[in-house]
Write a protein that holds these residues in place. Sequence first.
Motif, PDB file in Angstrom:
ATOM      1  N   GLU A   1       0.829  -1.200   0.000  1.00  0.00           N
ATOM      2  CA  GLU A   1       0.000   0.000   0.000  1.00  0.00           C
ATOM      3  C   GLU A   1       0.865   1.252   0.000  1.00  0.00           C
ATOM      4  N   LYS A   2       1.908   1.236   0.772  1.00  0.00           N
ATOM      5  CA  LYS A   2       2.783   2.396   0.850  1.00  0.00           C
ATOM      6  C   LYS A   2       3.499   2.617  -0.486  1.00  0.00           C
ATOM      7  N   SER A   3       3.925   1.533  -1.129  1.00  0.00           N
ATOM      8  CA  SER A   3       4.628   1.696  -2.398  1.00  0.00           C
ATOM      9  C   SER A   3       3.689   2.231  -3.478  1.00  0.00           C
ATOM     10  N   THR A   4       2.410   1.816  -3.423  1.00  0.00           N
ATOM     11  CA  THR A   4       1.445   2.318  -4.396  1.00  0.00           C
ATOM     12  C   THR A   4       1.195   3.796  -4.190  1.00  0.00           C
ATOM     13  N   THR A   5       0.999   4.195  -2.943  1.00  0.00           N
ATOM     14  CA  THR A   5       0.769   5.619  -2.685  1.00  0.00           C
ATOM     15  C   THR A   5       2.025   6.429  -2.950  1.00  0.00           C
ATOM     16  N   GLN A   6       3.172   5.861  -2.615  1.00  0.00           N
ATOM     17  CA  GLN A   6       4.441   6.553  -2.877  1.00  0.00           C
ATOM     18  C   GLN A   6       4.644   6.719  -4.376  1.00  0.00           C
ATOM     19  N   CYS A   7       4.317   5.679  -5.128  1.00  0.00           N
ATOM     20  CA  CYS A   7       4.452   5.744  -6.589  1.00  0.00           C
ATOM     21  C   CYS A   7       3.515   6.806  -7.161  1.00  0.00           C
ATOM     22  N   LEU A   8       2.298   6.867  -6.637  1.00  0.00           N
ATOM     23  CA  LEU A   8       1.338   7.868  -7.092  1.00  0.00           C
ATOM     24  C   LEU A   8       1.820   9.281  -6.777  1.00  0.00           C
ATOM     25  N   LYS A   9       2.383   9.474  -5.585  1.00  0.00           N
ATOM     26  CA  LYS A   9       2.915  10.788  -5.214  1.00  0.00           C
ATOM     27  C   LYS A   9       4.078  11.184  -6.116  1.00  0.00           C
ATOM     28  N   GLU A  10       4.980  10.232  -6.366  1.00  0.00           N
ATOM     29  CA  GLU A  10       6.131  10.527  -7.230  1.00  0.00           C
ATOM     30  C   GLU A  10       5.674  10.862  -8.639  1.00  0.00           C
ATOM     31  N   TRP A  11       4.689  10.115  -9.162  1.00  0.00           N
ATOM     32  CA  TRP A  11       4.199  10.356 -10.513  1.00  0.00           C
ATOM     33  C   TRP A  11       3.541  11.728 -10.603  1.00  0.00           C
ATOM     34  N   SER A  12       2.707  12.065  -9.604  1.00  0.00           N
ATOM     35  CA  SER A  12       2.026  13.352  -9.659  1.00  0.00           C
ATOM     36  C   SER A  12       3.017  14.512  -9.519  1.00  0.00           C
ATOM     37  N   THR A  13       4.040  14.335  -8.682  1.00  0.00           N
ATOM     38  CA  THR A  13       5.071  15.368  -8.545  1.00  0.00           C
ATOM     39  C   THR A  13       5.824  15.533  -9.858  1.00  0.00           C
ATOM     40  N   TRP A  14       6.176  14.424 -10.485  1.00  0.00           N
ATOM     41  CA  TRP A  14       6.895  14.457 -11.759  1.00  0.00           C
ATOM     42  C   TRP A  14       6.034  15.155 -12.819  1.00  0.00           C
ATOM     43  N   ALA A  15       4.735  14.801 -12.877  1.00  0.00           N
ATOM     44  CA  ALA A  15       3.841  15.390 -13.876  1.00  0.00           C
ATOM     45  C   ALA A  15       3.678  16.893 -13.665  1.00  0.00           C
ATOM     46  N   MET A  16       3.564  17.315 -12.416  1.00  0.00           N
ATOM     47  CA  MET A  16       3.412  18.749 -12.139  1.00  0.00           C
ATOM     48  C   MET A  16       4.670  19.523 -12.499  1.00  0.00           C
ATOM     49  N   LYS A  17       5.845  18.945 -12.251  1.00  0.00           N
ATOM     50  CA  LYS A  17       7.091  19.619 -12.629  1.00  0.00           C
ATOM     51  C   LYS A  17       7.184  19.766 -14.137  1.00  0.00           C
ATOM     52  N   LYS A  18       6.807  18.709 -14.876  1.00  0.00           N
ATOM     53  CA  LYS A  18       6.846  18.788 -16.344  1.00  0.00           C
ATOM     54  C   LYS A  18       5.825  19.795 -16.862  1.00  0.00           C
ATOM     55  N   ALA A  19       4.639  19.825 -16.261  1.00  0.00           N
ATOM     56  CA  ALA A  19       3.610  20.779 -16.681  1.00  0.00           C
ATOM     57  C   ALA A  19       4.063  22.210 -16.434  1.00  0.00           C
ATOM     58  N   LYS A  20       4.772  22.439 -15.333  1.00  0.00           N
ATOM     59  CA  LYS A  20       5.280  23.777 -15.029  1.00  0.00           C
ATOM     60  C   LYS A  20       6.290  24.223 -16.081  1.00  0.00           C
ATOM     61  N   VAL A  21       7.185  23.323 -16.483  1.00  0.00           N
ATOM     62  CA  VAL A  21       8.193  23.652 -17.494  1.00  0.00           C
ATOM     63  C   VAL A  21       7.525  23.925 -18.843  1.00  0.00           C
ATOM     64  N   VAL A  22       6.568  23.072 -19.223  1.00  0.00           N
ATOM     65  CA  VAL A  22       5.872  23.255 -20.506  1.00  0.00           C
ATOM     66  C   VAL A  22       5.124  24.578 -20.518  1.00  0.00           C
ATOM     67  N   THR A  23       4.455  24.907 -19.421  1.00  0.00           N
ATOM     68  CA  THR A  23       3.730  26.176 -19.333  1.00  0.00           C
ATOM     69  C   THR A  23       4.690  27.354 -19.395  1.00  0.00           C
ATOM     70  N   HIS A  24       5.801  27.241 -18.691  1.00  0.00           N
ATOM     71  CA  HIS A  24       6.774  28.335 -18.637  1.00  0.00           C
ATOM     72  C   HIS A  24       7.342  28.644 -20.016  1.00  0.00           C
ATOM     73  N   TYR A  25       7.757  27.617 -20.740  1.00  0.00           N
ATOM     74  CA  TYR A  25       8.397  27.840 -22.035  1.00  0.00           C
ATOM     75  C   TYR A  25       7.415  27.880 -23.201  1.00  0.00           C
ATOM     76  N   GLY A  26       6.172  27.493 -22.997  1.00  0.00           N
ATOM     77  CA  GLY A  26       5.222  27.448 -24.096  1.00  0.00           C
ATOM     78  C   GLY A  26       4.255  28.604 -24.162  1.00  0.00           C
ATOM     79  N   PHE A  27       4.177  29.426 -23.109  1.00  0.00           N
ATOM     80  CA  PHE A  27       3.168  30.476 -23.080  1.00  0.00           C
ATOM     81  C   PHE A  27       3.416  31.555 -24.124  1.00  0.00           C
ATOM     82  N   ILE A  28       4.608  32.111 -24.176  1.00  0.00           N
ATOM     83  CA  ILE A  28       4.901  33.195 -25.124  1.00  0.00           C
ATOM     84  C   ILE A  28       4.819  32.710 -26.576  1.00  0.00           C
TER      85      ILE A  28
END
Length: 74
Positions: free
Chosen positions: A24-51
Motif C-alpha cells: 500500500e505504501k509503495s502504491t501511494t508513494q508511486c502515485l505521489k512521485e508520478w504526480s510530482t513528476w507530472a506537475m514539474k513537467k507541466a510547469k516547465v511546458v507552461t513556462h516555455y510554451g506560453f509566449i
Amino acid sequence: MASRVSLKSKGKSSSGKGSKGMEEKSTTQCLKEWSTWAMKKAKVVTHYGFIPLVIIIGMNSEPKPQLYQLLSPV
C-alpha cells in the motif's frame, strides 16, 4: 514457494512494516512521485510554451500582423 518480484523506486526508501503495508505504501508513494513528476513537467511546458502560444495566436488573427509588430512594445 514462488518468490515475488518487487519494483524499487529511486528515492527515499521506507522502513518495512509488513508485506501488506509495504504494498500500500509503495502504491501511494508511486502515485505521489508520478504526480510530482507530472506537475514539474507541466510547469516547465507552461513556462516555455506560453509566449510562443501567444505569438502563434497573434499571427493567426485578423488583421495579420508581422512578427516584429507582435514583438514590439508599441
